[in-house]
Design a protein around this motif. Structure first.
Motif, mmCIF file in Angstrom:
data_model
loop_
_atom_site.group_PDB
_atom_site.id
_atom_site.type_symbol
_atom_site.label_atom_id
_atom_site.label_comp_id
_atom_site.label_asym_id
_atom_site.label_seq_id
_atom_site.Cartn_x
_atom_site.Cartn_y
_atom_site.Cartn_z
ATOM 1 N N UNK A 141 14.826 50.014 25.378
ATOM 2 C CA UNK A 141 15.965 50.044 26.296
ATOM 3 C C UNK A 141 16.059 48.738 27.068
ATOM 4 N N UNK A 142 14.935 48.229 27.516
ATOM 5 C CA UNK A 142 14.926 46.961 28.247
ATOM 6 C C UNK A 142 15.390 45.823 27.362
ATOM 7 N N UNK A 143 14.913 45.796 26.120
ATOM 8 C CA UNK A 143 15.308 44.731 25.197
ATOM 9 C C UNK A 143 16.806 44.784 24.908
ATOM 10 N N UNK A 144 17.321 46.008 24.730
ATOM 11 C CA UNK A 144 18.757 46.152 24.470
ATOM 12 C C UNK A 144 19.576 45.624 25.638
ATOM 13 N N UNK A 145 19.213 46.011 26.860
ATOM 14 C CA UNK A 145 19.958 45.591 28.047
ATOM 15 C C UNK A 145 19.902 44.079 28.232
ATOM 16 N N UNK A 166 28.856 33.958 26.085
ATOM 17 C CA UNK A 166 30.045 33.659 25.287
ATOM 18 C C UNK A 166 31.288 33.741 26.166
ATOM 19 N N UNK A 167 32.346 32.975 25.843
ATOM 20 C CA UNK A 167 33.564 32.968 26.667
ATOM 21 C C UNK A 167 34.263 34.325 26.690
ATOM 22 N N UNK A 168 34.804 34.668 27.839
ATOM 23 C CA UNK A 168 35.517 35.934 27.989
ATOM 24 C C UNK A 168 36.739 35.982 27.083
ATOM 25 N N UNK A 169 37.438 34.858 26.948
ATOM 26 C CA UNK A 169 38.628 34.833 26.093
ATOM 27 C C UNK A 169 38.258 35.090 24.635
ATOM 28 N N UNK A 170 37.128 34.567 24.197
ATOM 29 C CA UNK A 170 36.651 34.828 22.835
ATOM 30 C C UNK A 170 36.348 36.312 22.650
ATOM 31 N N UNK A 171 35.701 36.923 23.626
ATOM 32 C CA UNK A 171 35.393 38.348 23.550
ATOM 33 C C UNK A 171 36.678 39.173 23.477
ATOM 34 N N UNK A 172 37.662 38.792 24.282
ATOM 35 C CA UNK A 172 38.926 39.526 24.319
ATOM 36 C C UNK A 172 39.649 39.464 22.977
ATOM 37 N N UNK A 173 39.805 38.276 22.440
ATOM 38 C CA UNK A 173 40.523 38.134 21.171
ATOM 39 C C UNK A 173 39.737 38.758 20.021
ATOM 40 N N UNK A 174 38.415 38.679 20.090
ATOM 41 C CA UNK A 174 37.590 39.271 19.030
ATOM 42 C C UNK A 174 37.758 40.788 19.003
ATOM 43 N N UNK A 175 37.695 41.426 20.175
ATOM 44 C CA UNK A 175 37.827 42.877 20.229
ATOM 45 C C UNK A 175 39.241 43.312 19.829
ATOM 46 N N UNK A 176 40.243 42.559 20.254
ATOM 47 C CA UNK A 176 41.619 42.961 19.974
ATOM 48 C C UNK A 176 41.988 42.779 18.493
ATOM 49 N N UNK A 177 41.598 41.645 17.921
ATOM 50 C CA UNK A 177 42.018 41.341 16.554
ATOM 51 C C UNK A 177 41.026 41.816 15.493
ATOM 52 N N UNK A 178 39.731 41.892 15.853
ATOM 53 C CA UNK A 178 38.729 42.237 14.844
ATOM 54 C C UNK A 178 38.485 43.736 14.717
ATOM 55 N N UNK A 189 37.085 45.015 27.027
ATOM 56 C CA UNK A 189 36.462 43.697 27.088
ATOM 57 C C UNK A 189 36.037 43.339 28.503
ATOM 58 N N UNK A 190 36.944 43.492 29.446
ATOM 59 C CA UNK A 190 36.634 43.122 30.827
ATOM 60 C C UNK A 190 35.554 44.031 31.403
ATOM 61 N N UNK A 191 35.610 45.314 31.041
ATOM 62 C CA UNK A 191 34.590 46.232 31.532
ATOM 63 C C UNK A 191 33.213 45.888 30.989
ATOM 64 N N UNK A 192 33.140 45.600 29.690
ATOM 65 C CA UNK A 192 31.854 45.261 29.084
ATOM 66 C C UNK A 192 31.320 43.932 29.610
ATOM 67 N N UNK A 193 32.210 42.979 29.802
ATOM 68 C CA UNK A 193 31.795 41.679 30.329
ATOM 69 C C UNK A 193 31.313 41.803 31.771
ATOM 70 N N UNK A 194 32.063 42.551 32.570
ATOM 71 C CA UNK A 194 31.683 42.747 33.967
ATOM 72 C C UNK A 194 30.354 43.472 34.086
ATOM 73 N N UNK A 195 30.104 44.416 33.169
ATOM 74 C CA UNK A 195 28.848 45.172 33.200
ATOM 75 C C UNK A 195 27.638 44.260 33.083
ATOM 76 N N UNK A 196 27.753 43.203 32.283
ATOM 77 C CA UNK A 196 26.634 42.280 32.106
ATOM 78 C C UNK A 196 26.268 41.604 33.428
ATOM 79 N N UNK A 197 27.285 41.203 34.194
ATOM 80 C CA UNK A 197 27.036 40.536 35.470
ATOM 81 C C UNK A 197 26.602 41.532 36.542
ATOM 82 N N UNK A 219 24.286 38.118 25.529
ATOM 83 C CA UNK A 219 25.447 37.887 24.665
ATOM 84 C C UNK A 219 26.727 37.772 25.485
ATOM 85 N N UNK A 220 26.939 38.699 26.404
ATOM 86 C CA UNK A 220 28.203 38.708 27.145
ATOM 87 C C UNK A 220 28.267 37.631 28.218
ATOM 88 N N UNK A 221 27.130 37.198 28.723
ATOM 89 C CA UNK A 221 27.141 36.093 29.679
ATOM 90 C C UNK A 221 27.151 34.746 28.977
#
Length: 219
Positions: A51-55, A65-77, A95-103, A61-63
């Motif tokens: 669990x620690x390794x996963x977190x 990489x660029x937020x815009x890349x994450x957004x377009x990847x989730x939307x288009x991929x 995307x924003x929720x997952x990115x915010x969770x990392x911080x 990963x989310x901190x």
């Protein structure tokens, strides 16, 4: 300077509709980010290594990489990988929720570790279960200490929400650019959008200060 703000007056209601959407989008993104961030925090302080390794990997990963890349990847991929059509709004919130969770997970982890360990040890010696100790003793104190950081994250989400206009979400910025393209002037509608964002941030800041004062009085 050839500025004429009267040209955007009739379009103000159209642009203001984007403000309501921006607030709703920010609220749901914060909600997803807070819940997921809390789960990641508990993983990070867990004694279960996977669990620690996963977190830790998730946060990296989310901190990293660029937020815009994450957004377009989730939307288009997502349709390509899972065969599921996803709306621009859903892609943005996820995307924003997952990115915010990392911080937020790092912020909350720091807040939990800052709580006096003696309180947890005393409660443990009284036979209070770990989940109860975390819910009623540790988390309330941690959240009180990290409130300013959480507010900063909410403000950052509110401002970064302009990125969803890239995938066609009709937020405040998208509507302002639409007006600009229609009447062929850009400074006035974009300045209006900037003013609205500024007022929203100031309102959030004022609410946060009020909440901080109330929490201090309750000590």
């Amino acid at each position: 300077m050839n500025l004429d703000f009267s040209k955007i007056v009739e379009y103000i209601p159209f642009m203001l509709k984007g403000t309501l959407f921006t607030l709703q989008f920010t609220f749901f993104s914060v909600l997803v980010g807070f819940v997921l961030g809390l789960i990641l925090t508990l993983f990070k302080i867990s004694k279960i290594l996977p669990l620690r390794w996963f977190a830790i990997a998730y946060t990296s990963v989310f901190r990293g990489t660029p937020l815009l890349l994450q957004l377009t990847l989730i939307y288009f991929a997502t349709p390509q990988l899972l065969g599921i059509e996803i709306s621009a709004l859903a892609a943005g919130v996820i995307t924003f929720g997952m990115n915010s969770a990392a911080y937020l997970s790092e912020t909350m982890r720091g807040g939990i570790l800052a709580v006096d360990k003696g309180q947890d040890e005393a409660a443990s010696s009284l036979g209070i279960p770990y989940a109860t100790r975390m819910r009623y003793i540790i988390l309330p104190q941690a959240l009180r200490n990290i409130l300013p950081s959480i507010v900063n994250e909410v403000i950052a989400l509110l401002k970064d929400s302009t990125l969803v206009s890239v995938i066609g979400v009709m937020d405040l910025l998208w509507r302002s650019k639409t007006v600009a393209n229609k009447i062929f002037i850009y400074f006035e509608p974009l300045l209006f959008a900037g003013l609205i964002y500024y007022l929203l941030v100031m309102a959030l800041t004022s609410l946060a200060k009020l909440l901080e004062r109330r929490l201090r009085r309750s000590d």
